[in-house]
Write a protein that holds these residues in place. Structure first.
Motif, short mmCIF file in Angstrom:
data_model
loop_
_atom_site.label_atom_id
_atom_site.label_comp_id
_atom_site.label_asym_id
_atom_site.label_seq_id
_atom_site.Cartn_x
_atom_site.Cartn_y
_atom_site.Cartn_z
N ALA A 196 0.83 -1.21 0.00
CA ALA A 196 0.00 0.00 0.00
C ALA A 196 0.86 1.26 0.00
O ALA A 196 0.55 2.24 -0.69
CB ALA A 196 -0.93 -0.01 1.22
N GLY A 197 1.96 1.24 0.77
CA GLY A 197 2.85 2.38 0.80
C GLY A 197 3.51 2.64 -0.55
O GLY A 197 3.63 3.79 -0.98
N ALA A 207 0.84 4.03 -2.95
CA ALA A 207 0.58 5.44 -2.64
C ALA A 207 1.70 6.34 -3.14
O ALA A 207 1.45 7.42 -3.70
CB ALA A 207 0.39 5.60 -1.13
N GLY A 261 -3.50 3.86 -2.30
CA GLY A 261 -2.88 2.99 -1.30
C GLY A 261 -3.91 2.24 -0.48
O GLY A 261 -3.77 1.03 -0.21
N GLY A 296 -3.87 -0.76 4.56
CA GLY A 296 -3.64 0.25 3.52
C GLY A 296 -3.45 1.64 4.12
O GLY A 296 -2.55 2.38 3.71
N VAL A 307 0.04 3.87 3.96
CA VAL A 307 0.12 5.25 3.46
C VAL A 307 0.79 6.15 4.49
O VAL A 307 1.67 6.96 4.16
CB VAL A 307 -1.29 5.77 3.13
CG1 VAL A 307 -1.25 7.27 2.83
CG2 VAL A 307 -1.87 5.02 1.94
N GLY A 364 8.14 5.14 -0.57
CA GLY A 364 7.47 3.84 -0.55
C GLY A 364 8.50 2.74 -0.65
O GLY A 364 9.15 2.60 -1.69
#
Length: 338
Positions: free
Chosen positions: A98-99, A102, A119, A243, A247, A256
């Motif tokens: 997710a990071g 994003a 994300g 998620g 983020v 990220g």
């Protein structure tokens, strides 16, 4: 012939006490159930405050809260997963993925909002996919999420091109550093998670269905609970929270990183089990999970203040996990014997 129209609330009523007051008793019962753990935490906290000079400073307390935001936020939904009698080993990989998503989306579009949504959606999609595989195909959650752990980590590396993704939009960094009343957004997010999922577990039919399914899924299904849908929703919630945390972590790091959060899933599970969540399902309290997270955080914080070498910290964390599992086993044996 008499008709038995006893409601669920009346069935669970305490003799001699009005049925309408049963809701007031549950928090007290929960507190009593976790009182031993709370006492352990208080003793630990006092001992650390006395033995470590810098432990009780305001700066360290704020740092302690910030250090437990990852484990604390994820523990609130891992609690629901474990209460179902399932487990999610892919949560750390989902945070990393997710990071990365994003970071890539934010840098590509120049929009922080789109990057954040990207994300969170990525995390939720992983969680929902896990739930679908487990619920629809009946695959053991340990195996399914173990496969997802590797698969999603691979997706993170592929999305990042094999290396950390630098974020080119400065406004994205505000997500992890914005403060209100002296506490940053990650801390407020953790507190919100505890509040929201505490209410969900204790005051909604959804929470009762989760505990009922974890206790006996066949009986829950016969009672009208859609067990498959419930599992998909719970794993989806786990993914959404992962998620959000992914983020916020990317914002705090400024990039990220597909390598981040290695081993985080074990720390989250340890905190839940330490907080009284049964690995076999059906038993969970938000108060216990909060105390479990605080104990883990205090121990980690103390080791940092004492400059304990990293490899010794691994030993301590492993010992905590082992003790938590042994404690869970002891409680199961005790319940079966009563």
């Amino acid at each position: 012939m008499t008709t038995n129209n006893v409601t669920q609330g009346e069935e669970n009523a305490v003799p001699g006490r009005p049925a309408g007051r049963q809701g007031l008793i549950k928090p007290l019962r929960t507190l009593l159930d976790t009182s031993g753990l709370i006492a352990i935490f208080l003793l630990l906290f006092v001992a650390l405050a006395v033995l470590i000079p810098d432990f009780l400073t305001g700066r360290n307390m704020v740092g302690l809260l910030l250090s437990i935001t990852l484990i604390g936020s994820l523990a609130t939904t891992m609690m629901l997963v474990l209460a179902l009698g399932e487990v999610d080993l892919s949560v750390a990989s989902t945070v990393a993925f997710a990071g990365v998503v994003a970071a890539v989306v934010t840098s590509t579009t120049g929009s922080v909002f789109i990057g954040v949504i990207g994300g969170i959606v990525a995390g939720g999609a992983v969680g929902a996919f896990n739930g679908l595989v487990i619920a629809k195909f009946g695959i053991n959650s340990l195996i399914a999420t173990l496969a997802a752990m590797e698969f999603v980590r691979g997706l993170a590396y592929i999305t990042a091109g094999g290396d950390a993704v630098m974020i080119t939009v400065p406004a994205f960094f505000d997500l992890g550093s914005t403060a209100f009343l002296g506490l940053t957004l990650p801390v407020w997010t953790m507190l919100a998670c505890f509040l929201i999922f505490g209410v969900v577990l204790n005051m909604t039919s959804f929470g009762r269905n989760v505990l009922a399914t974890g206790g006996n899924s066949e009986a829950a299904a016969l009672a009208g609970v859609n067990v498959r849908r419930l599992k998909i929703i719970v794993f989806g919630l786990q993914g959404v929270v992962a998620g959000v945390i992914g983020v916020l972590l990317a914002s705090r790091m400024g990039l990220g990183d597909p390598n981040t959060s290695m081993g985080l899933e074990l720390a989250v599970i340890s905190a839940c089990v330490l907080g009284g969540v049964a690995l076999s399902g059906g038993v969970a309290t938000i108060t216990g999970v909060l105390v479990g997270v605080l104990i883990m955080g205090c121990v980690q914080n103390a080791m940092g203040l004492l400059n304990v070498p990293t490899f010794y910290q691994y030993l301590v964390r492993g010992a905590i996990l082992l003790m938590a599992v042994m404690f869970d086993r002891w409680k199961q044996t005790r319940r079966q014997g009563t």
